[in-house]
Motif scaffolding. Sequence first.
Motif, PDB file in Angstrom:
ATOM      1  N   THR A 305      -9.624  13.379  -9.710  1.00 40.19           N
ATOM      2  CA  THR A 305      -9.243  13.390  -8.302  1.00 40.19           C
ATOM      3  C   THR A 305     -10.390  12.991  -7.387  1.00 40.19           C
ATOM      4  O   THR A 305     -10.219  12.183  -6.469  1.00 40.19           O
ATOM      5  N   ASP A 399      -1.866   8.560  -9.021  1.00 39.32           N
ATOM      6  CA  ASP A 399      -2.289   9.643  -9.904  1.00 39.32           C
ATOM      7  C   ASP A 399      -1.197   9.913 -10.925  1.00 39.32           C
ATOM      8  O   ASP A 399      -0.023   9.766 -10.636  1.00 39.32           O
ATOM      9  N   GLU A 400      -1.588  10.334 -12.089  1.00 39.66           N
ATOM     10  CA  GLU A 400      -0.634  10.636 -13.168  1.00 39.66           C
ATOM     11  C   GLU A 400       0.339   9.491 -13.295  1.00 39.66           C
ATOM     12  O   GLU A 400       1.547   9.645 -13.290  1.00 39.66           O
TER      13      GLU A 400
HETATM   14 MG    MG Z   1      -5.315  15.301 -11.731  1.00 41.35          MG
END
Ligand code: MG
Length: 699
Positions: A305, A399-400
């Motif tokens: 992150t 993200d992801e």
């Molecule tokens: Mg993460």
Amino acid sequence: MDKDIERKGILAESSQYVKGVGPARQVLLSRMGVENVEDLILHFPRKYYDRRNLSKIVEIKPGVDSGFAGTVLAISLRRLGSRRSLLTVATGDESGVINLVFFNQPYLEKQFKQGDKIIASGMARIYRGQKQLVAPEYEILTGELGDELMHTGRVVPVYPLTAGISQRMMRRIVKAALDKAGSEIPENLPAKMLESGGMMPRVLALRQIHYPDSWESLEEAGRRLKFEEIFYLHLLVMLRKRKLAEGKPRPEIHPPHDLVKRFIGSLPFKMTSAQKKVLGEIRADVESKKGLSRLLQGDVGSGKTIVGLISMLMAVGGGLQSAMMVPTEILAQQHFRKMKQYFSDLPVKVELLIGSLGASEKKRIHAGIASGEIDLVVGTQALIQEGIDFRQLGLAVIDEQHRFGVRQRARLGQGELIPHFLVMTATPIPRSLAQTVYGDLDLSVIDELPFGRRRVRTEIVGEREAEMVYDRVKKGFAAGKQAFFLYPLVEESEKSDLKAAVDEFERLQKEHFREFPLGLLHGRMSFEEKSRAIDMFSSGEILGLVTTTVIEVGVDIPNASMLLINHPERFGLAQLHQLRGRVGRGGDEGECYLLTGKPDDAKIAKRLEYFSTTSDGFKVAEMDLKLRGPGEVWGLRQSGYTVFRLINPLSDRDIVEKSWKECRDLLERDPKLDMPENMVVSDYFWKYYKPRMELADIG
Ligand code: MG
Ligand code: ADP
């Protein structure tokens, strides 16, 4: 007639007109995605039986899969009731007699005639002193033995089926399609490549994959078709990469900026050297002409992150906007809160954009995005809805990313410039596979966890010992720790005996944890309810959170150190690892209990054992890929990525490497693929891969 058009004609012709199909069966075939002759030819067997070795009847032994050639001696049909019947076909050769037995298929009687030459195979048994084959595969011979055999007496294909289409029917239909197409199946690899690689022509390979002459030729056909499968994927990613590099320009970013420095200086921790290395790669990309198109892999908790945030600040510091897209509202909110905290002293305007915001709130944010007043926005797919119009999106972080499809990513690239983009994932993909699926992205890996992070102690416990685990949790609660109780289902259903969060929440609270407050969190709650549950858990108002896989992606609650996973056998290993990553993020050592209902199942036990003793997420993911294949682990099918038909990029690594090299060489020699000898490649590519090429704008 022009030869090319004629060719296309046959393969594109509806499968309905193939011998043995017709309108009714076509409906059934359509269910399997079979619409034309070509689809039938590409409907590959899922396995094969070796039916080559024919025995003498006298040699056939009970309990052994056997085949023989003989003559029909007598046929008798007995009705055993209104729907039940028994058909016995006595057959013999010079060595003895055996009965073929068919239950409840009276219509088969007409297929046999006394004196028919027949080949049959199946599992033999002895019934009342007589040899039988029950429901055997059989074939009535018209020509010589060895001619045109389909069902037995050879290596026999076994196809995936759908209700209403039998194995015999499918074999006949595919055979008819192959015969119909004949030699009109076009080659799609240049002659030189076939020659240097010692590969079969395509038409031969397609015949052999269905009706192999031997195991050896099957193997050879398989290799040829695997090669072509991976070759065109490689071509796709290489051409996409080229299009990205030569296509729309990228926004100009020139870090380092004061902003980035101030932010890094304000962090309560030092970046790991792996984080620094990756940031260096990202910075080099954004400053380069080709721009940033990178896949960042890193284990759960490796600190992706922050890397994403700093990349975003590189753009913001240069006067551009940034966006971070995440798969769930909960995660978006969590990131948003963190960012507000991180950026409290910095001149960065951050907003949250998710589907559950009110209409006026959404409108305000849309306006801020369009005017450029908002520097940085974090959100869900709400970020790529109609009507979102960035003033100048400089960099996007996803993200992801395996939770999103290609199409969703493509939408971020619709402006005048293609933003720099970084996609992040905690489910790593081995390099040979990444090259194929994400060959258009550069690859970075964070291969180090932040200092002091310890592995999560993982124990396998039979469900019957749950009580013992509950006692440990109670002790933990008393010591100020918190726990997740994880279940595979939200609510109990009649169809399964799996435990479900809603019911278990009540049971646990009433029967086991009367003196400790528990809460409930699952995917069917509204965003407000979810958010409240998370808040209460974060603040310690509740000590245990009874939940489902909604917490799988990214939920970060440092005080939670205990995790009880019920029915762990229901989850893939990579998913279990994600779940395990939810604990042990703070000061206390993480504890994970796998409460399996099937402690005696050896296969499950082995899998869980591997998991409990392996803390490296890359190893866990690799094992998961081995066990379940990339389609399952990466949800490739759902997300619009490639599903592999024949090749397994993990076990066929040599073919993958050969194809990559051939493909690169080809594009070097003939960048536009317009040399006459390479026309077969460009024709095939543009016919079959054009739509996927159009998704190339981003990632
Ligand atoms: Mg993460
Ligand atoms: P993931 O890679 O799974 O997305 P996160 O980015 O959520 O991991 O990071 C996990 C936790 O580690 C967060 O609480 C984050 O603040 C913390 N963290 C990140 N980088 C470092 C670091 N270099 N040192 C210490 N803690 C860190």
